[in-house]
Write a protein that holds these residues in place. Structure first.
Motif, PDB file in Angstrom:
ATOM      1  N   ARG A 144       0.840  -1.201   0.000  1.00 33.15           N
ATOM      2  CA  ARG A 144       0.000   0.000   0.000  1.00 33.15           C
ATOM      3  C   ARG A 144       0.878   1.254   0.000  1.00 33.15           C
ATOM      4  NH1 ARG A 144      -5.471  -0.610   2.027  1.00 33.15           N
ATOM      5  NH2 ARG A 144      -5.973  -2.798   2.408  1.00 33.15           N
ATOM      6  N   TYR A 145       1.921   1.241   0.822  1.00 31.81           N
ATOM      7  CA  TYR A 145       2.859   2.365   0.843  1.00 31.81           C
ATOM      8  C   TYR A 145       3.572   2.502  -0.510  1.00 31.81           C
ATOM      9  CZ  TYR A 145       2.615   3.007   5.962  1.00 31.81           C
ATOM     10  OH  TYR A 145       2.218   3.276   7.246  1.00 31.81           O
ATOM     11  N   LEU A 146       4.028   1.385  -1.057  1.00 39.14           N
ATOM     12  CA  LEU A 146       4.736   1.425  -2.336  1.00 39.14           C
ATOM     13  C   LEU A 146       3.839   1.976  -3.435  1.00 39.14           C
ATOM     14  CD1 LEU A 146       6.581  -2.028  -2.211  1.00 39.14           C
ATOM     15  CD2 LEU A 146       7.576   0.236  -1.877  1.00 39.14           C
ATOM     16  N   TRP A 147       2.571   1.572  -3.436  1.00 34.02           N
ATOM     17  CA  TRP A 147       1.647   2.048  -4.452  1.00 34.02           C
ATOM     18  C   TRP A 147       1.420   3.552  -4.318  1.00 34.02           C
ATOM     19  CZ3 TRP A 147       0.079   1.183  -9.034  1.00 34.02           C
ATOM     20  CH2 TRP A 147      -1.083   1.776  -9.524  1.00 34.02           C
ATOM     21  N   LEU A 148       1.320   4.038  -3.077  1.00 28.04           N
ATOM     22  CA  LEU A 148       1.126   5.474  -2.876  1.00 28.04           C
ATOM     23  C   LEU A 148       2.333   6.286  -3.327  1.00 28.04           C
ATOM     24  CD1 LEU A 148      -0.684   5.637   0.589  1.00 28.04           C
ATOM     25  CD2 LEU A 148      -1.642   6.150  -1.660  1.00 28.04           C
ATOM     26  N   ILE A 149       3.518   5.692  -3.278  1.00 30.75           N
ATOM     27  CA  ILE A 149       4.702   6.390  -3.785  1.00 30.75           C
ATOM     28  C   ILE A 149       4.580   6.602  -5.292  1.00 30.75           C
ATOM     29  CG2 ILE A 149       7.195   6.169  -4.194  1.00 30.75           C
ATOM     30  CD1 ILE A 149       7.389   4.708  -1.518  1.00 30.75           C
ATOM     31  N   PHE A 150       4.107   5.578  -6.006  1.00 28.85           N
ATOM     32  CA  PHE A 150       4.040   5.660  -7.462  1.00 28.85           C
ATOM     33  C   PHE A 150       2.730   6.269  -7.967  1.00 28.85           C
ATOM     34  CE2 PHE A 150       7.150   2.270  -6.774  1.00 28.85           C
ATOM     35  CZ  PHE A 150       8.174   2.716  -7.599  1.00 28.85           C
ATOM     36  N   TRP A 151       1.654   6.134  -7.183  1.00 36.59           N
ATOM     37  CA  TRP A 151       0.355   6.651  -7.641  1.00 36.59           C
ATOM     38  C   TRP A 151      -0.425   7.204  -6.446  1.00 36.59           C
ATOM     39  CZ3 TRP A 151      -0.913   7.949 -12.306  1.00 36.59           C
ATOM     40  CH2 TRP A 151      -2.244   8.218 -12.619  1.00 36.59           C
ATOM     41  N   PRO A 152      -0.070   8.395  -5.968  1.00 35.93           N
ATOM     42  CA  PRO A 152      -0.712   8.965  -4.764  1.00 35.93           C
ATOM     43  C   PRO A 152      -2.026   9.688  -5.076  1.00 35.93           C
ATOM     44  CG  PRO A 152       1.031  10.407  -5.502  1.00 35.93           C
ATOM     45  CD  PRO A 152       1.038   9.238  -6.450  1.00 35.93           C
ATOM     46  N   GLN A 153      -2.934   8.969  -5.720  1.00 33.44           N
ATOM     47  CA  GLN A 153      -4.189   9.612  -6.110  1.00 33.44           C
ATOM     48  C   GLN A 153      -5.166   9.717  -4.945  1.00 33.44           C
ATOM     49  OE1 GLN A 153      -6.305   7.624  -9.249  1.00 33.44           O
ATOM     50  NE2 GLN A 153      -7.842   9.220  -9.451  1.00 33.44           N
ATOM     51  N   HIS A 154      -5.265   8.640  -4.159  1.00 32.12           N
ATOM     52  CA  HIS A 154      -6.220   8.616  -3.052  1.00 32.12           C
ATOM     53  C   HIS A 154      -5.449   8.618  -1.734  1.00 32.12           C
ATOM     54  CE1 HIS A 154      -9.469   7.908  -5.864  1.00 32.12           C
ATOM     55  NE2 HIS A 154      -8.792   6.895  -6.386  1.00 32.12           N
ATOM     56  N   LEU A 155      -5.496   9.743  -1.043  1.00 33.51           N
ATOM     57  CA  LEU A 155      -4.795   9.890   0.228  1.00 33.51           C
ATOM     58  C   LEU A 155      -5.793   9.915   1.375  1.00 33.51           C
ATOM     59  CD1 LEU A 155      -2.206  12.627  -0.811  1.00 33.51           C
ATOM     60  CD2 LEU A 155      -1.943  10.146  -0.877  1.00 33.51           C
ATOM     61  N   SER A 156      -5.318   9.584   2.571  1.00 35.61           N
ATOM     62  CA  SER A 156      -6.202   9.546   3.732  1.00 35.61           C
ATOM     63  C   SER A 156      -5.449  10.045   4.955  1.00 35.61           C
ATOM     64  CB  SER A 156      -6.714   8.125   3.992  1.00 35.61           C
ATOM     65  OG  SER A 156      -7.459   8.070   5.198  1.00 35.61           O
ATOM     66  N   ALA A 157      -6.126  10.841   5.766  1.00 33.38           N
ATOM     67  CA  ALA A 157      -5.518  11.337   6.997  1.00 33.38           C
ATOM     68  C   ALA A 157      -5.709  10.356   8.154  1.00 33.38           C
ATOM     69  CB  ALA A 157      -6.114  12.690   7.373  1.00 33.38           C
ATOM     70  N   ASP A 158      -6.486   9.296   7.933  1.00 34.98           N
ATOM     71  CA  ASP A 158      -6.803   8.390   9.035  1.00 34.98           C
ATOM     72  C   ASP A 158      -7.096   7.002   8.488  1.00 34.98           C
ATOM     73  OD1 ASP A 158      -7.496   7.234  11.388  1.00 34.98           O
ATOM     74  OD2 ASP A 158      -9.462   8.186  11.549  1.00 34.98           O
ATOM     75  N   TYR A 159      -6.262   6.025   8.883  1.00 34.25           N
ATOM     76  CA  TYR A 159      -6.469   4.635   8.480  1.00 34.25           C
ATOM     77  C   TYR A 159      -6.895   3.783   9.676  1.00 34.25           C
ATOM     78  CZ  TYR A 159      -4.112   5.721   4.062  1.00 34.25           C
ATOM     79  OH  TYR A 159      -3.760   6.252   2.844  1.00 34.25           O
ATOM     80  N   SER A 160      -7.690   4.357  10.554  1.00 38.10           N
ATOM     81  CA  SER A 160      -8.078   3.637  11.758  1.00 38.10           C
ATOM     82  C   SER A 160      -9.118   2.566  11.428  1.00 38.10           C
ATOM     83  CB  SER A 160      -8.609   4.608  12.808  1.00 38.10           C
ATOM     84  OG  SER A 160      -9.711   5.343  12.295  1.00 38.10           O
ATOM     85  N   PHE A 161      -9.546   1.853  12.439  1.00 34.52           N
ATOM     86  CA  PHE A 161     -10.469   0.733  12.323  1.00 34.52           C
ATOM     87  C   PHE A 161     -11.720   1.130  11.535  1.00 34.52           C
ATOM     88  CE2 PHE A 161     -13.696  -2.208  13.806  1.00 34.52           C
ATOM     89  CZ  PHE A 161     -13.000  -3.393  13.896  1.00 34.52           C
ATOM     90  N   ASN A 162     -12.102   0.368  10.579  1.00 34.08           N
ATOM     91  CA  ASN A 162     -11.586  -0.880  10.052  1.00 34.08           C
ATOM     92  C   ASN A 162     -11.321  -0.707   8.560  1.00 34.08           C
ATOM     93  OD1 ASN A 162     -10.889  -3.618  10.017  1.00 34.08           O
ATOM     94  ND2 ASN A 162     -12.992  -4.284   9.772  1.00 34.08           N
ATOM     95  N   GLN A 163     -10.580   0.356   8.225  1.00 36.53           N
ATOM     96  CA  GLN A 163     -10.260   0.612   6.826  1.00 36.53           C
ATOM     97  C   GLN A 163      -9.323  -0.443   6.259  1.00 36.53           C
ATOM     98  OE1 GLN A 163      -9.505   4.579   5.312  1.00 36.53           O
ATOM     99  NE2 GLN A 163     -10.074   5.466   7.261  1.00 36.53           N
ATOM    100  N   ILE A 164      -8.379  -0.897   7.085  1.00 35.44           N
ATOM    101  CA  ILE A 164      -7.447  -1.943   6.656  1.00 35.44           C
ATOM    102  C   ILE A 164      -7.702  -3.176   7.510  1.00 35.44           C
ATOM    103  CG2 ILE A 164      -5.040  -2.587   6.377  1.00 35.44           C
ATOM    104  CD1 ILE A 164      -4.365   0.342   6.059  1.00 35.44           C
ATOM    105  N   PRO A 165      -8.273  -4.238   6.949  1.00 35.40           N
ATOM    106  CA  PRO A 165      -8.577  -5.428   7.736  1.00 35.40           C
ATOM    107  C   PRO A 165      -7.323  -6.228   8.076  1.00 35.40           C
ATOM    108  CG  PRO A 165      -9.125  -5.788   5.438  1.00 35.40           C
ATOM    109  CD  PRO A 165      -8.722  -4.352   5.553  1.00 35.40           C
ATOM    110  N   VAL A 166      -7.392  -6.969   9.159  1.00 33.33           N
ATOM    111  CA  VAL A 166      -6.296  -7.858   9.542  1.00 33.33           C
ATOM    112  C   VAL A 166      -6.183  -8.980   8.519  1.00 33.33           C
ATOM    113  CG1 VAL A 166      -5.519  -9.470  11.312  1.00 33.33           C
ATOM    114  CG2 VAL A 166      -6.530  -7.292  11.978  1.00 33.33           C
ATOM    115  N   ALA A 167      -4.965  -9.392   8.218  1.00 31.62           N
ATOM    116  CA  ALA A 167      -4.727 -10.438   7.221  1.00 31.62           C
ATOM    117  C   ALA A 167      -5.423 -11.737   7.614  1.00 31.62           C
ATOM    118  CB  ALA A 167      -3.229 -10.670   7.057  1.00 31.62           C
ATOM    119  N   SER A 168      -6.080 -12.348   6.641  1.00 30.38           N
ATOM    120  CA  SER A 168      -6.801 -13.597   6.910  1.00 30.38           C
ATOM    121  C   SER A 168      -6.624 -14.608   5.785  1.00 30.38           C
ATOM    122  CB  SER A 168      -8.291 -13.303   7.105  1.00 30.38           C
ATOM    123  OG  SER A 168      -8.842 -12.679   5.948  1.00 30.38           O
TER     124      SER A 168
END
Length: 283
Positions: free
Chosen positions: A201-225
């Motif tokens: 996700r970080y790498l993609w934002l380096i190359f294509w920072p189109q969608h930025l967010s000031a807050d990635y708190s619960f539950n925007q990014i789910p725990v790996a399953s």
């Protein structure tokens, strides 16, 4: 404490009080200083003006830096980044000097490291970057007696930080809210696999920072399953890692740059130590 003192400087010395303009101005000045430091480091490593100029120019205007520069709370990240760059630049100058001049650069390295780690603990990465530089470019041709003093100049402030934290935080239970970082509530391996899955996700934002967010708190990014998205992310990490390792024999400068970037990212990555957020662009 250095970050807090900088806010006090704004509040009391400059008289900004609760008005945000002065705080933003200092952040912008810090960011400008960091850009110049990055240009100096790139120039010192690559020995070419225009590549160094464009590397620094890209960082100067990259949208991914927005949160660190425009959010007043991002000052800790700006101070830590600037101190890390300054310490490494001084370390490089020290490797090329001798006698009293070398001692001066080592003292500057120690001072910059101290400022960095007491601005934000993630500046501890400077030790890893310095060791990586020596392993990549200096060893085994350079004697350890020439290398160890430089490492010592960085390690001493780190020991001071460890002691200060041990005294100040003795008996204070660590508490990280799971709503800000869901990895806290996950078991060890699930948490680390989640942290790995976030790297693309970080790498993609380096190359294509189109969608930025000031807050990635619960539950925007789910725990790996084990979802397909998780597997794709892990494969990306594996491919990137193999590609960087392959650079060692072909282009050591590119290898160093990529690996140093990862080392600087590790303290905030949740891979080794859990932080207060699952992801933040300013990191």
């Amino acid at each position: 404490p250095v970050t807090t003192l900088s806010y006090l400087f704004n509040y009391a010395v400059l008289g900004d009080g609760r008005e945000p303009a002065g705080y933003h101005a200092i952040n912008l000045l810090l960011h400008t200083g960091n850009v110049l430091l990055l240009c100096a480091v790139a120039m010192r490593l690559g020995r070419q003006l225009w590549p160094a100029f464009f590397i620094a120019a890209l960082w100067a205007v990259h949208p991914l830096s927005t949160e660190a520069v425009t959010n007043i709370i991002g000052r800790a990240d700006l101070l830590a980044a600037g101190a890390t760059l300054a310490a490494f630049l001084a370390y490089l100058r020290g490797t090329e000097s001798s006698g009293a001049k070398r001692l001066t650069w080592l003292l500057v390295t120690a001072l910059a490291t101290t400022v960095g780690i007491f601005s934000k603990e993630s500046a501890v990465a400077i030790l890893g970057v310095a060791v990586l530089y020596d392993l990549t470019f200096r060893l085994p041709d350079t004697s350890l007696s020439r290398i160890v003093p430089g490492w010592t100049a960085i390690i001493v402030p780190l020991v001071f930080l460890w002691y200060a934290r041990a005294v100040v935080l003795a008996g204070v239970p660590a508490s990280l809210p799971a709503v800000d970082n869901p990895i806290v509530a996950a078991d060890f391996w699930t948490g680390r696999l989640t942290a790995l899955a976030i790297i693309p996700r970080y790498l993609w934002l380096i190359f294509w920072p189109q969608h930025l967010s000031a807050d990635y708190s619960f539950n925007q990014i789910p725990v790996a399953s084990g979802r397909i998205e998780d597997w794709l992310a892990w494969i990306v990490v594996l491919v990137v890692t193999a590609s960087v390792l392959a650079l060692f024999g072909r282009n050591r400068l590119a290898f160093f740059a990529a690996t140093a970037a990862f080392i600087c990212f590790v303290p905030a990555s949740n891979l080794l130590v859990l932080s207060g957020t699952i992801m933040a662009e300013r990191l």
